[in-house]
Design a protein around this motif. Structure first.
Motif, PDB file in Angstrom:
ATOM      1  N   GLY B  97       7.660   5.664 -10.237  1.00  0.00           N
ATOM      2  CA  GLY B  97       8.292   6.675  -9.402  1.00  0.00           C
ATOM      3  C   GLY B  97       9.633   6.207  -8.867  1.00  0.00           C
ATOM      4  O   GLY B  97      10.100   5.101  -9.147  1.00  0.00           O
ATOM      5  N   VAL B  98      10.255   7.092  -8.090  1.00  0.00           N
ATOM      6  CA  VAL B  98      11.580   6.826  -7.532  1.00  0.00           C
ATOM      7  C   VAL B  98      11.380   6.026  -6.240  1.00  0.00           C
ATOM      8  O   VAL B  98      11.273   6.574  -5.149  1.00  0.00           O
ATOM      9  CB  VAL B  98      12.358   8.127  -7.292  1.00  0.00           C
ATOM     10  CG1 VAL B  98      13.754   7.813  -6.757  1.00  0.00           C
ATOM     11  CG2 VAL B  98      12.461   8.930  -8.593  1.00  0.00           C
ATOM     12  N   THR B  99      11.328   4.725  -6.407  1.00  0.00           N
ATOM     13  CA  THR B  99      10.975   3.819  -5.319  1.00  0.00           C
ATOM     14  C   THR B  99      11.621   2.463  -5.581  1.00  0.00           C
ATOM     15  O   THR B  99      11.947   2.141  -6.716  1.00  0.00           O
ATOM     16  CB  THR B  99       9.427   3.694  -5.232  1.00  0.00           C
ATOM     17  OG1 THR B  99       9.089   2.902  -4.105  1.00  0.00           O
ATOM     18  CG2 THR B  99       8.831   3.055  -6.485  1.00  0.00           C
ATOM     19  N   GLU B 100      11.786   1.686  -4.527  1.00  0.00           N
ATOM     20  CA  GLU B 100      12.352   0.345  -4.710  1.00  0.00           C
ATOM     21  C   GLU B 100      11.297  -0.659  -5.161  1.00  0.00           C
ATOM     22  O   GLU B 100      11.557  -1.537  -5.984  1.00  0.00           O
ATOM     23  CB  GLU B 100      12.992  -0.127  -3.405  1.00  0.00           C
ATOM     24  CG  GLU B 100      14.216   0.694  -3.027  1.00  0.00           C
ATOM     25  CD  GLU B 100      14.763   0.312  -1.659  1.00  0.00           C
ATOM     26  OE1 GLU B 100      15.999   0.220  -1.529  1.00  0.00           O
ATOM     27  OE2 GLU B 100      13.963   0.119  -0.705  1.00  0.00           O
ATOM     28  N   TYR B 101      10.128  -0.535  -4.554  1.00  0.00           N
ATOM     29  CA  TYR B 101       9.017  -1.440  -4.876  1.00  0.00           C
ATOM     30  C   TYR B 101       7.777  -0.595  -5.101  1.00  0.00           C
ATOM     31  O   TYR B 101       7.669   0.516  -4.562  1.00  0.00           O
ATOM     32  CB  TYR B 101       8.741  -2.411  -3.721  1.00  0.00           C
ATOM     33  CG  TYR B 101       9.822  -3.440  -3.517  1.00  0.00           C
ATOM     34  CD1 TYR B 101       9.759  -4.689  -4.155  1.00  0.00           C
ATOM     35  CD2 TYR B 101      10.900  -3.170  -2.680  1.00  0.00           C
ATOM     36  CE1 TYR B 101      10.761  -5.636  -3.961  1.00  0.00           C
ATOM     37  CE2 TYR B 101      11.910  -4.103  -2.486  1.00  0.00           C
ATOM     38  CZ  TYR B 101      11.831  -5.333  -3.127  1.00  0.00           C
ATOM     39  OH  TYR B 101      12.818  -6.260  -2.944  1.00  0.00           O
ATOM     40  N   ALA B 102       6.847  -1.139  -5.861  1.00  0.00           N
ATOM     41  CA  ALA B 102       5.565  -0.451  -6.037  1.00  0.00           C
ATOM     42  C   ALA B 102       4.467  -1.482  -6.240  1.00  0.00           C
ATOM     43  O   ALA B 102       4.698  -2.555  -6.811  1.00  0.00           O
ATOM     44  CB  ALA B 102       5.623   0.501  -7.221  1.00  0.00           C
ATOM     45  N   LEU B 103       3.299  -1.104  -5.775  1.00  0.00           N
ATOM     46  CA  LEU B 103       2.109  -1.919  -5.953  1.00  0.00           C
ATOM     47  C   LEU B 103       1.291  -1.252  -7.063  1.00  0.00           C
ATOM     48  O   LEU B 103       1.137  -0.031  -7.062  1.00  0.00           O
ATOM     49  CB  LEU B 103       1.326  -1.875  -4.629  1.00  0.00           C
ATOM     50  CG  LEU B 103       0.425  -3.027  -4.234  1.00  0.00           C
ATOM     51  CD1 LEU B 103       1.144  -4.380  -4.291  1.00  0.00           C
ATOM     52  CD2 LEU B 103      -0.076  -2.771  -2.790  1.00  0.00           C
TER      53      LEU B 103
END
Lengths: 333, 333
Positions: B97-103
Motif C-alpha cells: 500500500g501507499v505507506t512508508e513502512y509496513a509490517l
C-alpha cells in the motif's frame, strides 16, 4: 418465354425501408439454354440480415446494387431444364432473389428433400437460420453440457433453434422475446427453462433473478440495451456470440455501443462475431443433427408463413422489425 | 515502534480524484512479532487500475474501503525481521500500500533480485505491467509471427512492453500515443514500426494508411474513440485484447460503448477481457523471458520515476490520467 415479376432495390433506405425502397418490375425469361434450368419460386426467406445488404458499406457480402433484384434465399421448383442434373419437378434452394421465376446454371443451388421437411423448414431450422444457430452456439460459443445459455430474439428463426439445440445438449436456457405470447411459446412449446419479456420486464434484473450466478453463453441477435443487460449477467469465462443486432439495423446513425463492454474484463469473457457462410462446407453435419432432432420430436420447427405475391415482399420484411413474427418468417408465393 | 505515514481513501471520487480523495495519517508500528517482518517502502507503483479500485462496485478485486490504506504494489527493503525466510537488507515486492513502512507475515510477498533489474523495473517490465503485456499479448491475443499488432497507450507501462515483445516475436507493431515526443520514443527508442499521435492525427484514417489490410491484434488500454478506430481496422480473425479503458475511468457516468462493435461480426473477430492475476502461477515464465530480452538489449525498460513522499501520491497518480508519464510511473520515497 416466361414472364416474371421481381422486386428491385429502387432507393437505399434511411431508417426503416418503406414503399419507395422497392420497385416491382416485370421481365421475360427465355427458355433454359444448355446447362441451365428454370425455377418457379415457392417460398422466399425474409431475414434481418437483408437490412444490412441495403446499405452501401463494406461488409461480409457486397451490398445489393441499385436496380438489382433484391437478394433472397428461396425454395423453388424446377419447371424447365436443359441441365443434366436437374429435372422438372425437383425442389431446390438457392439465392434466386425476390422473383417469381429465375434462370440458373445451378451454381450455389442445393437440392431439397421435402420428405425430410417442408419448404419453409428448409428456410428455417434446416436453412441459414438453423446453420447460424448450430455453428454459432457450438463452434463460436463452444457450449458445454450443464452451462446456462441466454438468447435474444428467442422466438425468431435463429433464436428458437439456438434455445432448443442448447436444451438438447444439456444446457439451461433462458430466452428473451417481446410479449407474453412469444414468451409462452418459448416455455410451453419450445422447452425453454425461462423466458423474459423485454417489453414488460427489466431484462437486466430479471435475468439476474433467473440466473443469479450469471450465464455462460449469450447468443445476441439484437444488440442495444439487451446486450448491455446480458453483459451485466456474465459468468466467469462467458462467451458472447455476436450474430446480429436487429435493434440497431434501422438506426439513421450508428447507435452507441454496449456501454458495459468492460464487463468482459471483469468476467474474463469474450465477444466474438461470426458469419455462417464460413461453415458452408459443414452444413451437412448441422442438417443431419437438426433433422434428427426434428424427427425425434426433440425440436420443433416454427415458421410464420405469409401468403402473397412478390409485391408483398416489402410489407412482409417490415414484420421482422416490428417483431410481428414468431419463428422463421417466410413469404409463400 | 516505527512511525509511518500512510495515504488513506478519505472519500470516493466522482470523476478525477482530487485532493479531498486522500488523507495522510501517521501511525506507529510495533516491532515484528514471530513470523513477521518490517519493510521500508522504496518505490510505489502507480497504475491506471487504481482508479477502478476507488469505486464501490463489484469487480475483479474488492474496492479499497473508506479510510483504508490505498492499495499499491511496492518495492521495499526488509528493515527488521522475526521471519525465518527474510533477513534485514532483503529486497521484496508486495501489496503493502501507499505507506512508508509496513509490517507483514510474508503472504503475497515476492523476493526481488536487484542484480537482474532495478526496483522501478521490477514494478514495470518485470512487474504487473510486464506480466499483463506478456499474457495479454501471447495468451489472450495468441500472437503469431508475421502478424500486425496495434497497441494504445503505447508509451505507457503496459503498452511499451506489448510493443517490444511483439517486435521480438516477429510482429509488425503500430503504437498509439499522445504527442510527438512519445511517438518519437516509440519509433526511435523502442523499435516500433510506426506511431500514431492521437492528439494530432485521425487515428482511424492514420492506422488505415499504415496498415491498409488491417491489424491482427489490437491491445486496448484506453477504450473510447480509439477502440472504435481500431474496430474499423480489423483484419479477418482479429483479436482485440481488452486490458483497460483509461479514457473512461474518470467519467462521471458510464460512457457509451464502442459503436463499431459489430465490426467483430464482419471481420469474424473477437474482443476478450482478462485479468493478469489469473496467470499468477506462470509469472516466472514471463519474468524469465522479459529479463532475457532486457539483458540481450532487445527490450528497453522505461520508467518515469517521481521522487517524493507518500503525501505526493495523489498528485503523482493524476499524471497517469493526463498522460504525463512515458513508461512505468513510479513514486520513489
Amino acid at each position: 418465354m416466361t414472364k416474371t415479376q421481381q422486386v428491385r432495390l429502387a432507393r437505399r433506405p434511411v431508417g426503416l425501408p418503406g414503399a419507395d425502397t422497392w420497385t416491382v418490375t416485370t421481365e421475360e425469361l427465355p427458355a433454359p439454354g444448355p446447362g441451365q434450368f428454370l425455377v418457379k419460386v415457392d417460398y422466399i426467406s425474409l431475414d434481418p440480415a437483408m437490412r444490412g445488404w441495403l446499405n452501401d458499406v463494406r461488409s461480409y457480402l457486397p451490398p445489393v446494387g441499385l436496380n438489382e433484384v433484391m437478394r433472397s434465399v428461396d425454395i423453388a421448383t424446377v419447371v424447365a431444364s436443359s441441365h443434366p442434373e436437374y429435372a422438372v419437378g425437383d425442389t431446390v434452394s438457392g439465392t434466386f432473389g425476390v422473383t417469381e421465376y429465375a434462370l440458373t446454371d445451378g451454381a450455389g443451388v442445393q437440392r431439397v428433400d421435402l420428405a425430410v421437411a417442408s419448404g419453409p423448414t428448409w428456410l428455417g431450422a434446416l436453412g441459414m437460420p438453423g446453420m447460424t444457430a448450430y455453428f454459432g452456439l457450438l463452434e463460436v460459443g463452444r457450449l458445454q453440457p450443464g452451462e446456462t445459455v441466454l438468447v435474444s430474439a428467442a422466438a425468431g428463426a435463429v433464436g428458437s433453434v439456438v434455445g432448443q439445440l442448447a436444451k438438447a445438449k444439456g444446457a439451461t436456457v433462458i430466452g428473451i422475446a417481446g410479449g407474453p405470447e412469444k414468451c409462452r411459446v418459448l416455455t410451453e412449446e419450445l422447452g425453454f427453462d425461462a423466458a423474459v419479456d423485454y417489453r414488460a420486464e427489466n431484462v437486466l434484473r430479471r435475468v439476474r433473478e433467473i440466473a443469479p450466478d450469471g450465464v455462460d453463453i449469450y447468443f445476441d441477435n439484437v444488440g442495444g440495451d439487451i446486450l448491455d443487460a446480458a453483459l451485466a449477467n456474465m459468468r466467469r469465462g462467458a462467451r458472447i456470440v455476436l450474430c446480429g443486432a436487429i435493434s440497431t439495423y434501422n438506426a439513421e446513425k450508428l447507435p452507441p455501443g454496449p456501454s458495459r463492454y468492460m464487463s468482459l474484463l471483469v468476467f474474463r469473457a469474450s465477444m466474438t462475431g461470426f458469419v455462417v457462410f464460413d461453415y458452408a462446407d459443414r452444413y451437412g453435419e448441422a442438417v443431419a443433427e437438426i433433422s434428427r432432432l426434428l424427427s425425434e420430436g426433440r425440436m420443433t420447427a416454427r415458421e410464420h408463413v405469409v401468403s402473397g405475391g412478390v409485391a408483398d415482399f416489402g410489407d412482409t420484411l417490415g414484420m421482422l422489425f416490428r417483431g410481428a413474427n414468431t419463428g422463421k418468417l417466410v413469404l409463400a408465393l
